[in-house]
Design a protein around this motif. Structure first.
Motif, mmCIF file in Angstrom:
data_model
loop_
_atom_site.group_PDB
_atom_site.id
_atom_site.type_symbol
_atom_site.label_atom_id
_atom_site.label_comp_id
_atom_site.label_asym_id
_atom_site.label_seq_id
_atom_site.Cartn_x
_atom_site.Cartn_y
_atom_site.Cartn_z
ATOM 1 N N ASP A 122 -7.142 64.759 90.168
ATOM 2 C CA ASP A 122 -7.650 65.880 88.857
ATOM 3 C C ASP A 122 -6.805 64.960 88.191
ATOM 4 O O ASP A 122 -7.518 65.879 86.324
ATOM 5 N N LEU A 123 -5.730 64.220 87.691
ATOM 6 C CA LEU A 123 -5.325 63.969 86.760
ATOM 7 C C LEU A 123 -5.949 61.739 85.983
ATOM 8 O O LEU A 123 -5.798 62.104 84.808
ATOM 9 N N TRP A 124 -7.058 62.118 86.900
ATOM 10 C CA TRP A 124 -7.752 60.645 86.487
ATOM 11 C C TRP A 124 -8.905 61.904 85.599
ATOM 12 O O TRP A 124 -9.636 63.071 85.484
ATOM 13 N N THR A 125 -9.598 60.605 84.084
ATOM 14 C CA THR A 125 -10.681 60.976 83.755
ATOM 15 C C THR A 125 -11.795 60.311 84.624
ATOM 16 O O THR A 125 -11.916 59.380 84.339
ATOM 17 N N TYR A 126 -13.297 61.274 83.532
ATOM 18 C CA TYR A 126 -13.714 60.933 84.983
ATOM 19 C C TYR A 126 -15.549 61.559 84.034
ATOM 20 O O TYR A 126 -15.767 61.692 83.275
ATOM 21 N N GLY A 127 -15.913 59.974 84.406
ATOM 22 C CA GLY A 127 -17.233 59.949 83.292
ATOM 23 C C GLY A 127 -18.497 59.260 83.970
ATOM 24 O O GLY A 127 -18.217 58.740 85.460
ATOM 25 N N VAL A 128 -19.553 59.111 83.558
ATOM 26 C CA VAL A 128 -20.974 57.901 83.545
ATOM 27 C C VAL A 128 -20.242 57.234 83.266
ATOM 28 O O VAL A 128 -20.463 57.214 81.694
ATOM 29 N N LEU A 129 -21.070 55.892 83.125
ATOM 30 C CA LEU A 129 -20.778 55.170 82.896
ATOM 31 C C LEU A 129 -22.104 54.127 81.691
ATOM 32 O O LEU A 129 -23.558 54.327 82.775
ATOM 33 N N ASP A 130 -22.539 54.187 80.346
ATOM 34 C CA ASP A 130 -23.490 53.998 79.902
ATOM 35 C C ASP A 130 -24.200 52.678 79.738
ATOM 36 O O ASP A 130 -25.064 52.202 79.732
ATOM 37 N N ASP A 131 -23.307 51.618 79.451
ATOM 38 C CA ASP A 131 -23.300 50.861 78.695
ATOM 39 C C ASP A 131 -21.779 49.674 78.814
ATOM 40 O O ASP A 131 -20.633 50.358 78.730
ATOM 41 N N LEU A 144 -20.654 43.933 87.061
ATOM 42 C CA LEU A 144 -22.418 44.570 86.409
ATOM 43 C C LEU A 144 -22.410 45.435 85.577
ATOM 44 O O LEU A 144 -21.878 46.891 85.974
ATOM 45 N N PRO A 145 -22.680 45.429 84.280
ATOM 46 C CA PRO A 145 -23.061 46.855 83.015
ATOM 47 C C PRO A 145 -23.899 47.368 84.174
ATOM 48 O O PRO A 145 -24.949 46.698 85.074
ATOM 49 N N SER A 146 -24.578 49.271 83.623
ATOM 50 C CA SER A 146 -25.627 50.109 84.262
ATOM 51 C C SER A 146 -26.674 49.222 84.040
ATOM 52 O O SER A 146 -27.049 49.681 82.645
ATOM 53 N N THR A 147 -27.709 49.650 84.473
ATOM 54 C CA THR A 147 -28.831 49.051 84.520
ATOM 55 C C THR A 147 -30.338 49.906 84.846
ATOM 56 O O THR A 147 -28.843 51.095 86.260
ATOM 57 N N GLY A 148 -30.923 50.692 84.437
ATOM 58 C CA GLY A 148 -32.349 51.028 85.377
ATOM 59 C C GLY A 148 -32.136 51.236 86.738
ATOM 60 O O GLY A 148 -32.137 51.732 87.684
ATOM 61 N N ASP A 149 -32.231 49.203 86.763
ATOM 62 C CA ASP A 149 -32.443 48.946 88.596
ATOM 63 C C ASP A 149 -31.803 49.461 89.168
ATOM 64 O O ASP A 149 -31.650 49.806 90.326
ATOM 65 N N VAL A 197 -18.899 51.989 77.484
ATOM 66 C CA VAL A 197 -19.992 53.012 77.214
ATOM 67 C C VAL A 197 -19.593 54.416 77.805
ATOM 68 O O VAL A 197 -20.612 53.102 79.034
ATOM 69 N N CYS A 198 -19.337 55.261 77.633
ATOM 70 C CA CYS A 198 -19.446 56.538 79.006
ATOM 71 C C CYS A 198 -19.536 57.675 78.150
ATOM 72 O O CYS A 198 -19.389 57.549 77.480
ATOM 73 N N TYR A 199 -20.572 58.173 79.782
ATOM 74 C CA TYR A 199 -20.252 59.817 78.855
ATOM 75 C C TYR A 199 -19.151 60.865 79.389
ATOM 76 O O TYR A 199 -19.234 60.451 80.785
ATOM 77 N N VAL A 200 -18.285 61.127 79.048
ATOM 78 C CA VAL A 200 -17.628 62.011 79.696
ATOM 79 C C VAL A 200 -17.158 63.048 78.793
ATOM 80 O O VAL A 200 -17.253 64.114 77.455
ATOM 81 N N ASN A 201 -17.506 64.581 79.795
ATOM 82 C CA ASN A 201 -17.829 65.798 79.282
ATOM 83 C C ASN A 201 -18.500 66.118 78.647
ATOM 84 O O ASN A 201 -18.753 67.610 77.422
#
Length: 719
Positions: free
Chosen positions: A475-484, A545-550, A605-609
């Motif tokens: 729980d001490l880590w920051t979580y998000g989704v990689l955008d670029d 590798l960076p995030s890709t739609g594929d 570049v991420c989305y966090v919260n």
């Protein structure tokens, strides 16, 4: 169950400044809880809510929901009231007040008939009179006039009974609770006339509950409560023990038979008081400021009585961490355990220029204490230390690892064969010094190894009263989704069609890395001995590798399975293994080329919260796409990044999801995003929990004893 729910509601209300519930949505539970809290029902009556409401009970309800509820006992009940109600009756004083105020009346034969049941129209008539309405002026005759008026002002909301029907205890509570938001005869909201906050038809329940709270009290040795509690809260958590120890701060609600006990303390040297030394309302101890909650504490801390700045004290803390009492001398001796957050040196010029070092320590009780230490010593973030407070002041010393192991039992009361203290303090920590408190219930059923426990202490009963853990929860880590990822690939590119610089699709690149594709290259099952720098950089780029739609669609359509993904991203040593392979065959300086490439850094570049955030790093991390975990220092500097693992979700529950036959728990702070054409839109689970979405959960791999939770969920519309 209703008793326990009442106690929980009380605890929640007291823990926040304002808790509001719409009258229309309050329902019977809130009405009953409020009635019990105001003393209208005994807990026995609350357990039998379906029993008929009597006239005696209605009188008690009316008084409880009136301005007399706090001082009903002072009104007196001496003398004969009615032929069937003498001064010893349990309802005598309430009947006296109800009759004197004109809310109810007796019969012409001199009786009151307190055990007679009450119909809807009779109860509505009494409630309207309580609100100041002149029944004789209502349009129409009895009972239609009373029932219509009660309906018009909201008294009958959530009531199912009709004209002529006998009301139950529960319905009586709902009727009087509705009265709090109704308008009186002069146009005022009734609840506000009693001192409660009612805004736009919403009642501030906390103001009602707090009005019946008694305390704070400071327990002496051997002290006990004036009643046997049915619900106990210790430091804000449910407890089974009502035992009081010396210096415990406690509060109680006698009608609800609920007690709140606080054992928290703040100890150290006073560095500031405000607004003045002679009349302080707040005090700063060990770097934290506390509101002074009692006149006796304020007087003791006043300079008029020799208190104030420079004094070594222990504050006894109550609700909202307010200072209730002050201990000095030997009574003030305390010991705290925790981990160093920061250490900073600064210039001071009190007696000539000098340097002072202040160390901030996150302690097991959740308080961050700042202590001045020897300027020549080093206290790196993450070190475990002990703070000792005595008459000489504060001292900080390092402590060494003291481990234990075992499984936390189902009810979170023991670790292996050792009991946990009822007020056990648990602190989860990282090597960087990031720390946070953990409730015992969070660890229910979790098996802790020696490596998971950094330190523990036991009390005089041999129970574990403090635990310092080693990144057990995640729980001490920051979580998000990689955008670029910007600046990730220097002289190679990933095209919009989802291919790498070497011409492979992302799916093929992942398969090549795991040896599941016949494509030749430096990392597949059929490798070449190429040491061309551009090819090596390309291979490394395939790993980071960076995030890709594929890639995301590969998970959605099944062309990239979870097991294949996990073989690539399950650990960050994939890149390390590749570098070792290069090092073993390095004859042309290619290893240096790769190391320079990795050391050039990147912008993640991420989305966090729900918000887009960019992390600038001096090194590249092997994260591919989707959910990621970011490890930071106490100052927020990125120290590591790891890839979360994906799982396609079949079913969603209240606190877990299913993928096939496997169950995954969801994190309390799970982030939910809708993905569309490469963009992530923050949303909620309720908006995407349907058959028209494909749901991909990202979990932290189960590498931690209490981890393995879904941290990020991505929804993709099937159409």
């Amino acid at each position: 169950m209703k008793k326990r729910f009442l106690a929980l509601l009380l605890a929640v209300c007291i823990g926040v400044s304002v808790l509001v519930l719409p009258a229309s949505a309050a329902g019977s539970n809130t009405a009953v809880q409020t009635a019990v809290t105001l003393g209208a029902f005994s807990t026995e009556e609350a357990a039998g809510l379906s029993t008929p409401l009597t006239r005696g009970q209605l009188a008690k309800l009316l008084v409880a929901f009136s301005a007399y509820h706090d001082n009903a006992n002072t009104q007196g009940s001496i003398g004969t009231l009615y032929t069937d109600v003498n001064g010893s009756s349990a309802y005598a004083l309430y009947i006296r007040i109800a009759v004197q105020q004109g809310w109810m009346s007796g019969y012409t034969d001199g009786s009151f008939r307190p055990d007679n049941t009450v119909t809807l129209e009779e109860a509505c008539t009494a409630a309207l009179t309580l609100l100041g309405y002149d029944i004789t002026t209502l349009t129409g005759g009895f009972p239609a006039a009373q029932l219509n008026k009660a309906n018009a002002i909201g008294l009958r909301s959530n009531l199912g009974c009709t004209q002529g029907q006998t009301m139950t205890l529960e319905e009586g509570a709902v009727l009087l609770y509705n009265a709090l938001t109704a308008n009186t005869a002069d146009g005022s909201v009734y609840g506000t006339t009693l001192g409660y906050t009612v805004t736009n038809g919403q009642v501030d329940v906390s103001s009602i509950l707090l009005s019946s709270l008694e305390g704070p009290f400071v327990a002496s040795e051997g002290e006990s409560l004036p009643f046997v509690p049915e619900a106990i809260y210790r430091n804000g958590s449910v407890s089974t023990s009502a035992q009081l120890s010396a210096y415990d701060v406690y509060y109680y609600n006698a009608s609800a038979k609920t007690v709140w006990i606080y054992t928290r303390k703040a100890a150290g040297r006073i560095t500031a008081v405000s607004p003045s030394a002679s009349a302080p309302t707040s005090v700063t101890v060990a770097g934290t400021s506390y509101t002074i909650a009692s006149s006796s504490a304020a007087a003791q801390l006043s300079s008029l009585n020799g208190g104030g700045v420079g004094q070594v004290v222990t504050l006894l803390l109550g609700m909202n961490n307010e200072a209730v009492a002050v201990l000095t001398g030997d009574e003030a001796d305390e010991v705290f355990y925790g981990v160093v957050q920061t250490a900073a040196r600064s210039l001071v010029e009190e007696n000539g220029a000098d340097v002072r070092q202040a160390v901030a320590v996150k302690c097991t009780d959740g308080v961050t204490r700042t202590v001045n230490v020897d300027k020549s010593l080093n206290y790196p973030a993450g070190w475990m230390v002990k703070i000792t407070v005595n008459a000489e002041g504060e001292q900080v010393e390092t402590i060494t690892k003291t481990s234990t192991s075992g499984t936390i039992n189902a009810d979170s009361t023991a670790l292996g064969g050792t009991a946990l203290a009822d007020d056990v303090e648990i602190l989860d920590t990282t090597s960087e010094g990031v720390a946070g408190t953990v409730s015992p219930s969070r660890l229910s059923g979790v098996t802790l190894s020696d490596a998971d426990v950094r330190y523990y202490t036991t009390n005089e009963n041999g129970q574990i009263d403090r635990l310092i853990l080693n990144d057990v929860t995640g729980d001490l880590w920051t979580y998000g989704v990689l955008d670029d990822v910007k600046n990730l690939i220097n002289n190679t590119t990933t095209t919009t069609s989802g291919t790498t610089s070497s011409g492979m699709t992302v799916s093929t690149a992942i398969k090549k890395l795991t040896g599941n594709d016949s494509t030749t290259g430096t990392t597949g099952s059929s490798t070449t001995t190429t040491t061309d720098d551009s090819q090596i950089i390309s291979d490394v780029a395939d790993i980071v590798l960076p995030s890709t739609g594929d890639l995301l669609w590969g998970l959605v359509d099944g062309s990239i399975g979870s097991s294949l993904w996990e073989s690539v991203t399950g650990s960050t040593d994939k890149l390390a293994s590749y570098l070792l392979k290069l090092g073993a065959n390095n004859t042309s300086g290619s290893l240096s080329t790769v190391l320079n490439y990795l050391g050039s850094g990147a912008d993640y570049v991420c989305y966090v919260n729900g918000k887009q955030t960019t992390y600038k790093t001096s090194t590249k991390y092997p994260v591919l796409a989707g959910g990621i975990a970011i490890g930071t220092s106490t100052s927020g500097t990125v120290k590591s990044m790891t890839q979360l693992l994906p799982v396609v979700i079949d079913k969603v529950g209240a606190a877990s999801v299913m993928s096939g036959n496997k169950k995954y728990e969801t994190a309390d702070e799970m982030q939910v995003y809708l993905w569309y054409k490469g963009t992530y839109y923050p949303t909620t689970l309720s908006q995407v929990n349907g058959e028209e979405y494909t749901l991909i959960g990202w979990y932290d791999g189960g590498l931690r004893a209490a981890g393995g939770k879904i941290r990020v969920l991505i929804a993709v519309r099937k159409n």
